[in-house]
Every structure is written in structure tokens, then in C-alpha cells.
Design a protein around this motif. Sequence first.
Motif, PDB file in Angstrom:
ATOM      1  N   ASP A  51     -11.340  -8.462  -8.359  1.00  0.00           N
ATOM      2  CA  ASP A  51     -12.636  -7.913  -7.965  1.00  0.00           C
ATOM      3  C   ASP A  51     -13.320  -8.915  -7.035  1.00  0.00           C
ATOM      4  O   ASP A  51     -14.217  -9.655  -7.424  1.00  0.00           O
ATOM      5  N   LEU A  52     -12.846  -8.962  -5.794  1.00  0.00           N
ATOM      6  CA  LEU A  52     -13.308  -9.921  -4.804  1.00  0.00           C
ATOM      7  C   LEU A  52     -13.720  -9.203  -3.524  1.00  0.00           C
ATOM      8  O   LEU A  52     -13.312  -8.073  -3.287  1.00  0.00           O
ATOM      9  N   ILE A  53     -14.466  -9.873  -2.707  1.00  0.00           N
ATOM     10  CA  ILE A  53     -14.808  -9.357  -1.382  1.00  0.00           C
ATOM     11  C   ILE A  53     -13.943 -10.094  -0.369  1.00  0.00           C
ATOM     12  O   ILE A  53     -13.907 -11.321  -0.364  1.00  0.00           O
ATOM     13  N   PHE A  54     -13.262  -9.356   0.457  1.00  0.00           N
ATOM     14  CA  PHE A  54     -12.406  -9.943   1.485  1.00  0.00           C
ATOM     15  C   PHE A  54     -12.944  -9.476   2.834  1.00  0.00           C
ATOM     16  O   PHE A  54     -12.813  -8.313   3.189  1.00  0.00           O
ATOM     17  N   ALA A  55     -13.576 -10.367   3.548  1.00  0.00           N
ATOM     18  CA  ALA A  55     -14.190 -10.023   4.833  1.00  0.00           C
ATOM     19  C   ALA A  55     -13.190 -10.253   5.959  1.00  0.00           C
ATOM     20  O   ALA A  55     -12.758 -11.374   6.188  1.00  0.00           O
ATOM     21  N   ALA A  56     -12.812  -9.197   6.652  1.00  0.00           N
ATOM     22  CA  ALA A  56     -11.782  -9.308   7.689  1.00  0.00           C
ATOM     23  C   ALA A  56     -12.049  -8.364   8.845  1.00  0.00           C
ATOM     24  O   ALA A  56     -11.146  -7.715   9.346  1.00  0.00           O
ATOM     25  N   GLY A  57     -13.292  -8.281   9.276  1.00  0.00           N
ATOM     26  CA  GLY A  57     -13.634  -7.363  10.360  1.00  0.00           C
ATOM     27  C   GLY A  57     -12.843  -7.605  11.625  1.00  0.00           C
ATOM     28  O   GLY A  57     -12.368  -6.673  12.268  1.00  0.00           O
ATOM     29  N   GLY A  58     -12.675  -8.876  11.992  1.00  0.00           N
ATOM     30  CA  GLY A  58     -11.916  -9.195  13.207  1.00  0.00           C
ATOM     31  C   GLY A  58     -10.469  -8.772  13.112  1.00  0.00           C
ATOM     32  O   GLY A  58      -9.882  -8.295  14.083  1.00  0.00           O
ATOM     33  N   GLY A  59      -9.885  -8.938  11.936  1.00  0.00           N
ATOM     34  CA  GLY A  59      -8.500  -8.524  11.741  1.00  0.00           C
ATOM     35  C   GLY A  59      -8.331  -7.020  11.788  1.00  0.00           C
ATOM     36  O   GLY A  59      -7.334  -6.510  12.286  1.00  0.00           O
ATOM     37  N   ILE A  60      -9.317  -6.313  11.292  1.00  0.00           N
ATOM     38  CA  ILE A  60      -9.268  -4.847  11.320  1.00  0.00           C
ATOM     39  C   ILE A  60      -9.483  -4.335  12.738  1.00  0.00           C
ATOM     40  O   ILE A  60      -8.677  -3.560  13.256  1.00  0.00           O
ATOM     41  N   THR A  71      -5.050  -0.295   7.378  1.00  0.00           N
ATOM     42  CA  THR A  71      -3.803  -0.124   6.633  1.00  0.00           C
ATOM     43  C   THR A  71      -3.116  -1.464   6.410  1.00  0.00           C
ATOM     44  O   THR A  71      -2.657  -1.756   5.297  1.00  0.00           O
ATOM     45  N   ALA A  72      -3.055  -2.304   7.441  1.00  0.00           N
ATOM     46  CA  ALA A  72      -2.413  -3.614   7.320  1.00  0.00           C
ATOM     47  C   ALA A  72      -3.138  -4.488   6.299  1.00  0.00           C
ATOM     48  O   ALA A  72      -2.496  -5.190   5.511  1.00  0.00           O
ATOM     49  N   LEU A  73      -4.459  -4.442   6.295  1.00  0.00           N
ATOM     50  CA  LEU A  73      -5.219  -5.231   5.327  1.00  0.00           C
ATOM     51  C   LEU A  73      -4.936  -4.746   3.907  1.00  0.00           C
ATOM     52  O   LEU A  73      -4.737  -5.553   2.997  1.00  0.00           O
ATOM     53  N   ARG A  74      -4.875  -3.446   3.716  1.00  0.00           N
ATOM     54  CA  ARG A  74      -4.557  -2.905   2.383  1.00  0.00           C
ATOM     55  C   ARG A  74      -3.159  -3.341   1.958  1.00  0.00           C
ATOM     56  O   ARG A  74      -2.933  -3.698   0.800  1.00  0.00           O
ATOM     57  N   GLN A  75      -2.216  -3.284   2.895  1.00  0.00           N
ATOM     58  CA  GLN A  75      -0.849  -3.687   2.576  1.00  0.00           C
ATOM     59  C   GLN A  75      -0.788  -5.173   2.209  1.00  0.00           C
ATOM     60  O   GLN A  75      -0.089  -5.557   1.270  1.00  0.00           O
ATOM     61  N   ALA A  76      -1.520  -5.998   2.942  1.00  0.00           N
ATOM     62  CA  ALA A  76      -1.548  -7.434   2.651  1.00  0.00           C
ATOM     63  C   ALA A  76      -2.177  -7.690   1.283  1.00  0.00           C
ATOM     64  O   ALA A  76      -1.695  -8.536   0.506  1.00  0.00           O
ATOM     65  N   TRP A  77      -3.237  -6.968   0.988  1.00  0.00           N
ATOM     66  CA  TRP A  77      -3.902  -7.123  -0.311  1.00  0.00           C
ATOM     67  C   TRP A  77      -2.968  -6.714  -1.450  1.00  0.00           C
ATOM     68  O   TRP A  77      -2.847  -7.410  -2.447  1.00  0.00           O
ATOM     69  N   GLU A  78      -2.286  -5.576  -1.287  1.00  0.00           N
ATOM     70  CA  GLU A  78      -1.336  -5.117  -2.310  1.00  0.00           C
ATOM     71  C   GLU A  78      -0.245  -6.161  -2.539  1.00  0.00           C
ATOM     72  O   GLU A  78       0.115  -6.443  -3.683  1.00  0.00           O
ATOM     73  N   ALA A  79       0.275  -6.731  -1.460  1.00  0.00           N
ATOM     74  CA  ALA A  79       1.311  -7.755  -1.578  1.00  0.00           C
ATOM     75  C   ALA A  79       0.792  -8.951  -2.359  1.00  0.00           C
ATOM     76  O   ALA A  79       1.474  -9.472  -3.245  1.00  0.00           O
ATOM     77  N   THR A  80      -0.414  -9.379  -2.045  1.00  0.00           N
ATOM     78  CA  THR A  80      -1.004 -10.537  -2.717  1.00  0.00           C
ATOM     79  C   THR A  80      -1.187 -10.271  -4.200  1.00  0.00           C
ATOM     80  O   THR A  80      -0.817 -11.094  -5.038  1.00  0.00           O
ATOM     81  N   VAL A  81      -1.739  -9.131  -4.543  1.00  0.00           N
ATOM     82  CA  VAL A  81      -1.974  -8.787  -5.944  1.00  0.00           C
ATOM     83  C   VAL A  81      -0.649  -8.671  -6.698  1.00  0.00           C
ATOM     84  O   VAL A  81      -0.539  -9.082  -7.851  1.00  0.00           O
ATOM     85  N   ASP A  82       0.384  -8.135  -6.024  1.00  0.00           N
ATOM     86  CA  ASP A  82       1.694  -7.943  -6.655  1.00  0.00           C
ATOM     87  C   ASP A  82       2.554  -9.206  -6.646  1.00  0.00           C
ATOM     88  O   ASP A  82       3.656  -9.208  -7.193  1.00  0.00           O
ATOM     89  N   GLY A  83       2.076 -10.269  -5.971  1.00  0.00           N
ATOM     90  CA  GLY A  83       2.842 -11.507  -5.912  1.00  0.00           C
ATOM     91  C   GLY A  83       4.025 -11.451  -4.960  1.00  0.00           C
ATOM     92  O   GLY A  83       4.994 -12.187  -5.116  1.00  0.00           O
ATOM     93  N   VAL A  84       3.942 -10.581  -3.958  1.00  0.00           N
ATOM     94  CA  VAL A  84       5.001 -10.416  -2.966  1.00  0.00           C
ATOM     95  C   VAL A  84       4.571 -11.134  -1.694  1.00  0.00           C
ATOM     96  O   VAL A  84       3.395 -11.091  -1.325  1.00  0.00           O
ATOM     97  N   THR A  85       5.511 -11.767  -1.002  1.00  0.00           N
ATOM     98  CA  THR A  85       5.143 -12.423   0.246  1.00  0.00           C
ATOM     99  C   THR A  85       4.771 -11.377   1.292  1.00  0.00           C
ATOM    100  O   THR A  85       5.254 -10.238   1.252  1.00  0.00           O
ATOM    101  N   LEU A  86       3.932 -11.772   2.223  1.00  0.00           N
ATOM    102  CA  LEU A  86       3.538 -10.859   3.294  1.00  0.00           C
ATOM    103  C   LEU A  86       4.745 -10.460   4.137  1.00  0.00           C
ATOM    104  O   LEU A  86       4.857  -9.311   4.565  1.00  0.00           O
ATOM    105  N   GLU A  87       5.642 -11.399   4.363  1.00  0.00           N
ATOM    106  CA  GLU A  87       6.827 -11.113   5.165  1.00  0.00           C
ATOM    107  C   GLU A  87       7.698 -10.054   4.497  1.00  0.00           C
ATOM    108  O   GLU A  87       8.210  -9.156   5.164  1.00  0.00           O
ATOM    109  N   LYS A  88       7.873 -10.155   3.192  1.00  0.00           N
ATOM    110  CA  LYS A  88       8.677  -9.153   2.474  1.00  0.00           C
ATOM    111  C   LYS A  88       7.994  -7.787   2.523  1.00  0.00           C
ATOM    112  O   LYS A  88       8.650  -6.772   2.778  1.00  0.00           O
ATOM    113  N   LYS A  89       6.699  -7.747   2.287  1.00  0.00           N
ATOM    114  CA  LYS A  89       5.960  -6.479   2.326  1.00  0.00           C
ATOM    115  C   LYS A  89       6.039  -5.871   3.722  1.00  0.00           C
ATOM    116  O   LYS A  89       6.181  -4.659   3.879  1.00  0.00           O
ATOM    117  N   ALA A  90       5.985  -6.720   4.750  1.00  0.00           N
ATOM    118  CA  ALA A  90       5.992  -6.235   6.131  1.00  0.00           C
ATOM    119  C   ALA A  90       7.316  -5.609   6.529  1.00  0.00           C
ATOM    120  O   ALA A  90       7.361  -4.813   7.470  1.00  0.00           O
TER     121      ALA A  90
END
Length: 84
Positions: free
Chosen positions: A31-40, A52-71
Motif C-alpha cells: 500500500d504505497l504511492i509510486f509517482a512516475a508521471g515522467g515514465g508514463i 501498462t508498463a508501470l503496472r507490469q513493473a509493479w506486478e513483477a516487484t510484488v511477485d519477486g520477479v526481475t523486471l527483465e524476466k517480466k519484460a
Amino acid sequence: MSERIHTSYWLETWDDPWHAAEAIAGEQSSDLIFAAGGGIFGHPSGVGAGVTALRQAWEATVDGVTLEKKAQRHPELQEALGFW
């Protein structure tokens, strides 16, 4: 709901926003705030892909998966990682 307000992770993650996993572990909550307007707004394929990319990155982080693997299976995240 806790009335506590934690600011320690704000200071620690300012220079490198990909420390979300440490913030989640430290707070024992996602339950955090992730500010990434520039990235979006700066995503090469537009705002929708940026969200979509930010959601995917967040899901990877929560699931303990590397961003490269999720990508590997998520082109929006793959494009964002290649761009930045």
C-alpha cells in the motif's frame, strides 16, 4: 487502519525508484504511492503503454520477479526498459 505515516522510504528511493521491493518488505505492505508521471508520459509508445508498463513493473516487484524476466512476455515493459 494504521495512523502511522512513514517517510523513510521516500528519502531512500528518491534517486532510484526501483527500490519498491525494499519499501514493500520494510512496511510489510504494498500500500504505497509510486509517482512516475515522467515514465508514463515519456513511454515511446504513448501514455497507455506507459501505464501498462508501470503496472507490469509493479506486478513483477510484488511477485519477486526481475523486471527483465517480466519484460520477456510484456512488450510495453520491454520497450520501457530499453528506452530508459
